[in-house]
Design a protein around this motif. Structure first.
Motif: not given
Length: 323
Positions: A293-294, A305-312, A286-287, A15-21
């Motif tokens: 998690l996405f 994984g997850r999505v991060a903002i990177d400039g534009n 939104e993510a 399991h990969q929990k949302g909090n990483g535990q």
């Protein structure tokens, strides 16, 4: 059902929990079937179990990923990703979700709908390897009716094992679209549109009595909601999994690997490219804001994984395999 729900994970199924535990898996296990790489990965979202299963890969032209891009920019991106130059392997991922007493399959892979793709259509045997009985599946969500999402339901080894009363959830807009599909804005390899038409028609003919249509949003099970986005196809939907303050989004075909750096690049399978661009930008925004998690059909397995903002633009942050 035979899902080995009481067994801890022994491989890529922890399991990969949302909090990483790290947690013990409850939706994966061994069944005697062996592959060099066990193509499944389990995630716990609150009290809901999610299993990502690889249906394999299919090779497609690099141009399909970026039909409106400058050829030099396209070539540079694929070179930077150590892919191409002319073709690359397009991943195929499906989900199995357990919420309460319901077992939900989200999409079904390619099946045998297109000749020459022997590395795709793997989900039935990989589902079996995970110890999951198709006869225990209560619901199926189809994000859209492209052949690599419904084709797996058309092979005999799946059709003969699904329960007669299985509920198959598809948006009403999607079903209506495929009665007379419009490929005006797509840029697909030549044989593909005819196969898409035939596959969609066969899917409806074979499962007409099982199909349950919905308009905008539908709760398939507690914490599992399908919501129409449009864009990729008029009735394309995503699936949200919410439980215990955690969330996972299965984005279907709303985005592809190139979308993070170039969300404005169009995909040849998109029936409305401009709307597809708006949909994926909104989903990624939104993510990034929620940190959820996405997962998506065509991101490299296990696509968690997850999505991060990177400039534009955006940045994909792959989850650590927590096992």
């Amino acid at each position: 059902m035979t899902t080995h729900l009481d067994h801890p994970a022994q491989e890529a199924g922890a399991h990969q929990k949302g909090n990483g535990q790290q947690q013990a898996t409850t939706l994966a296990g061994g069944s005697g079937f062996e592959e060099l790489v066990p193509s499944r990965y389990a995630v716990r979202v609150g009290e809901i179990d999610v299993l990502v299963i690889s249906d394999g890969v299919l090779p497609l032209p690099t141009s399909t990923m970026s039909t409106n891009a400058d050829p030099a920019a396209r070539a540079a991106w694929f070179k930077d990703m150590f892919l191409g130059p002319d073709a690359f392997d397009w991943a195929l991922n499906v989900l199995v979700i357990r919420s309460g007493e319901q077992i939900i399959l989200v999409d079904a892979g390619l099946g045998g709908q297109f000749p020459g793709f022997p590395r795709a259509g793997q989900f039935p045997k990989r589902l079996q390897a995970a110890g999951i009985d198709l006869g225990a599946v209560t619901d199926v969500v189809i994000t859209h009716m492209h052949m690599d999402h419904v084709g797996g339901l058309l092979v005999d080894e799946v059709k003969n094992k699904l329960r007669p009363d299985v509920r198959i959830h598809v948006s009403a807009t999607e079903v209506a679209f495929w009665e007379s599909p419009d490929f005006t804005h797509t840029v697909m390899p030549e044989p593909v549109p005819d196969v898409l038409r035939a596959t969609a028609k066969q899917f409806i003919n074979d499962y007409r009595s099982n199909v349950r249509t919905f308009d905008d949003e539908y709760q398939v099970a507690p914490g599992v909601v399908a919501k129409v986005t449009g864009g990729h196809t008029p009735g394309h939907c995503v699936v949200y999994v919410n439980s215990g303050g955690e969330r996972l989004t299965f984005a279907g075909d709303a985005l592809f690997p190139v979308a993070f750096e170039h969300p404005d690049w169009h995909n040849g399978f998109e029936h409305d490219p401009e709307e597809s661009e708006r949909v994926r930008v909104r989903l990624m925004q939104e993510a990034a804001a929620s940190g959820e998690l996405f997962v998506a059909t065509h991101l490299p397995f296990p696509s968690v994984g997850r999505v991060a903002i990177d400039g534009n633009a955006f940045r994909w942050v792959a989850a650590f395999w927590d096992f």
